[in-house]
Design a protein around this motif. Structure first.
Motif, PDB file in Angstrom:
ATOM      1  N   LYS A   1       6.745   5.575  -8.632  1.00 27.66           N
ATOM      2  CA  LYS A   1       7.350   4.245  -8.484  1.00 27.66           C
ATOM      3  C   LYS A   1       6.504   3.172  -9.177  1.00 27.66           C
ATOM      4  CE  LYS A   1      10.251   4.827  -4.413  1.00 27.66           C
ATOM      5  NZ  LYS A   1      10.726   4.224  -3.157  1.00 27.66           N
ATOM      6  N   VAL A   2       5.190   3.310  -9.079  1.00 31.22           N
ATOM      7  CA  VAL A   2       4.312   2.331  -9.733  1.00 31.22           C
ATOM      8  C   VAL A   2       4.504   2.368 -11.250  1.00 31.22           C
ATOM      9  CG1 VAL A   2       1.919   1.669 -10.151  1.00 31.22           C
ATOM     10  CG2 VAL A   2       2.629   2.390  -7.863  1.00 31.22           C
ATOM     11  N   LEU A   3       4.621   3.563 -11.825  1.00 33.16           N
ATOM     12  CA  LEU A   3       4.836   3.695 -13.265  1.00 33.16           C
ATOM     13  C   LEU A   3       6.216   3.187 -13.668  1.00 33.16           C
ATOM     14  CD1 LEU A   3       3.202   7.177 -13.956  1.00 33.16           C
ATOM     15  CD2 LEU A   3       2.347   4.922 -14.653  1.00 33.16           C
ATOM     16  N   LEU A   4       7.222   3.443 -12.845  1.00 28.96           N
ATOM     17  CA  LEU A   4       8.563   2.917 -13.140  1.00 28.96           C
ATOM     18  C   LEU A   4       8.570   1.391 -13.073  1.00 28.96           C
ATOM     19  CD1 LEU A   4      10.898   5.431 -11.270  1.00 28.96           C
ATOM     20  CD2 LEU A   4      10.749   5.054 -13.741  1.00 28.96           C
ATOM     21  N   LEU A   5       7.771   0.829 -12.187  1.00 27.34           N
ATOM     22  CA  LEU A   5       7.667  -0.633 -12.120  1.00 27.34           C
ATOM     23  C   LEU A   5       6.977  -1.196 -13.358  1.00 27.34           C
ATOM     24  CD1 LEU A   5       6.872  -1.097  -8.333  1.00 27.34           C
ATOM     25  CD2 LEU A   5       8.860  -2.026  -9.550  1.00 27.34           C
ATOM     26  N   ALA A   6       6.132  -0.400 -14.011  1.00 27.00           N
ATOM     27  CA  ALA A   6       5.559  -0.829 -15.288  1.00 27.00           C
ATOM     28  C   ALA A   6       6.659  -0.939 -16.340  1.00 27.00           C
ATOM     29  CB  ALA A   6       4.479   0.153 -15.740  1.00 27.00           C
TER      30      ALA A   6
ATOM     31  N   ARG B   1       0.830  -1.210   0.000  1.00 30.37           N
ATOM     32  CA  ARG B   1       0.000   0.000   0.000  1.00 30.37           C
ATOM     33  C   ARG B   1       0.864   1.260   0.000  1.00 30.37           C
ATOM     34  NH1 ARG B   1      -3.509  -3.313   3.206  1.00 30.37           N
ATOM     35  NH2 ARG B   1      -2.441  -2.701   5.132  1.00 30.37           N
ATOM     36  N   ALA B   2       1.989   1.204   0.706  1.00 29.69           N
ATOM     37  CA  ALA B   2       2.887   2.359   0.754  1.00 29.69           C
ATOM     38  C   ALA B   2       3.461   2.678  -0.627  1.00 29.69           C
ATOM     39  CB  ALA B   2       4.024   2.102   1.741  1.00 29.69           C
ATOM     40  N   ILE B   3       3.781   1.653  -1.397  1.00 26.29           N
ATOM     41  CA  ILE B   3       4.319   1.873  -2.750  1.00 26.29           C
ATOM     42  C   ILE B   3       3.219   2.319  -3.699  1.00 26.29           C
ATOM     43  CG2 ILE B   3       5.432   0.759  -4.732  1.00 26.29           C
ATOM     44  CD1 ILE B   3       7.297   1.308  -2.384  1.00 26.29           C
ATOM     45  N   VAL B   4       2.032   1.750  -3.571  1.00 30.71           N
ATOM     46  CA  VAL B   4       0.909   2.119  -4.443  1.00 30.71           C
ATOM     47  C   VAL B   4       0.574   3.603  -4.299  1.00 30.71           C
ATOM     48  CG1 VAL B   4      -1.558   1.745  -4.837  1.00 30.71           C
ATOM     49  CG2 VAL B   4      -0.036  -0.210  -4.558  1.00 30.71           C
ATOM     50  N   ARG B   5       0.847   4.170  -3.119  1.00 26.34           N
ATOM     51  CA  ARG B   5       0.581   5.603  -2.913  1.00 26.34           C
ATOM     52  C   ARG B   5       1.639   6.483  -3.587  1.00 26.34           C
ATOM     53  NH1 ARG B   5       0.015   3.905   2.701  1.00 26.34           N
ATOM     54  NH2 ARG B   5      -2.180   3.385   3.133  1.00 26.34           N
TER      55      ARG B   5
END
Length: 297
Positions: A72-77, A64-68
């Protein structure tokens, strides 16, 4: 970095590269399955495996901390697409009798990691590291000049995996959370392909033998565990240090290709491998010498 983190990083790196080195044995057992289908199974079962692992370890607060953090979420894509391409190219090369060239790619990778570390992370080259990188480049250039061929598979695997390592280093997310989000990014496309597009003798799970389905489900474990170990190593060690352990995987792969699967060492491969192995010998010698100096200091 403290000594405990360094020891953990070394352990994780050794575990990841050993599993990757013997992974071709697993993929050879799935030769009757098209590479794209194997790839989709890797994504689907890895995602399910990671969901179970995150739940068992009660790591949802970290997720949840990363999803916020949308960046970072886009870089993980981006890292997901990068590692997905690496997976597909590796599966294709192993099951189309190009395991030697795949091993060459992973021999090149630690040298490429040094270049990536210098360009993007501010890590400094030492003289022998420069020489090692130049020798590796010469090996590729000699193959192009003398034999008129470019080791496309090797370069594709080396570049994609170095870029993936860089991204995971930059994103700085824990191994479990990063792997979960990466597989979830790939999951919709993988599911669409397997259940809506693929139409082969193995694409309908209900028609497969139970042993084949078990092997396909195991793709999640074969995929997830070494990648998590690698990501954990990247967060604890310098990228160039992680690259030091890379020789283990391609060495095992090389031995499997020549001794067990009958791939031939053609003249162009002998020349290129000779340059790369000499470069790696210099790289390892320099690393060991630098380590001894650091201990004396």
């Amino acid at each position: 970095m403290d000594a405990q983190q360094t020891r953990q990083g070394i352990f994780f790196a050794l575990g990841a590269y050993f599993i990757w080195g013997i992974a071709p044995i697993y993929f050879k057992l799935l030769q009757q399955v098209p590479p794209a289908e194997i790839m989709t199974h890797r994504v689907i079962w890895s995602a399910l495996f990671m969901l179970l692992l995150i739940s068992a370890s009660r790591s949802w607060p970290q997720v949840r901390a990363i999803v916020r953090q949308p960046t970072k979420v886009l870089l993980l894509a981006v890292s997901a697409v990068t590692i997905g391409g690496n997976w597909l190219l590796f599966i294709w090369s192993v099951n189309n009798h190009h395991m030697l060239e795949a091993s060459l790619g992973y021999f090149i990778n630690p040298l490429l990691n040094v270049v990536v570390g210098m360009l993007f992370l501010g890590e400094r080259f030492r003289r022998l590291q420069w020489l090692a990188v130049v020798l590796a480049a010469c090996g590729v250039m000699v193959q192009l000049w003398k034999f008129g061929s470019v080791p496309i598979i090797a370069l594709g695997l080396a570049l994609s995996f170095s870029f993936y390592g860089l991204l995971r280093k930059k994103i700085a997310v824990d191994a479990q959370t990063g792997m979960l989000i990466e597989t979830l990014w790939l999951l919709p496309m993988a599911s669409l392909y397997l259940f809506g597009i693929a139409d082969s003798s193995t694409s309908h799970l209900g028609d497969n033998a139970a042993s084949l389905n078990l092997l396909l489900i195991a793709a999640g474990i074969i995929t997830t565990i070494p990648l998590m170990l690698f990501a954990a190593a990247c967060t604890r060690l310098r990228l160039s240090t992680v690259g030091f352990f890379q020789y283990l995987g391609p060495t095992l792969m090389f031995l499997l290709a020549v001794l067990f699967y009958g791939e031939q060492l053609t003249q162009d491969k002998v020349v290129t491998f000779s340059f790369i192995w000499l470069a790696l010998a210099l790289f390892i010698f320099d690393a060991l010498r630098n380590l001894r100096r650091a201990r004396k200091a």
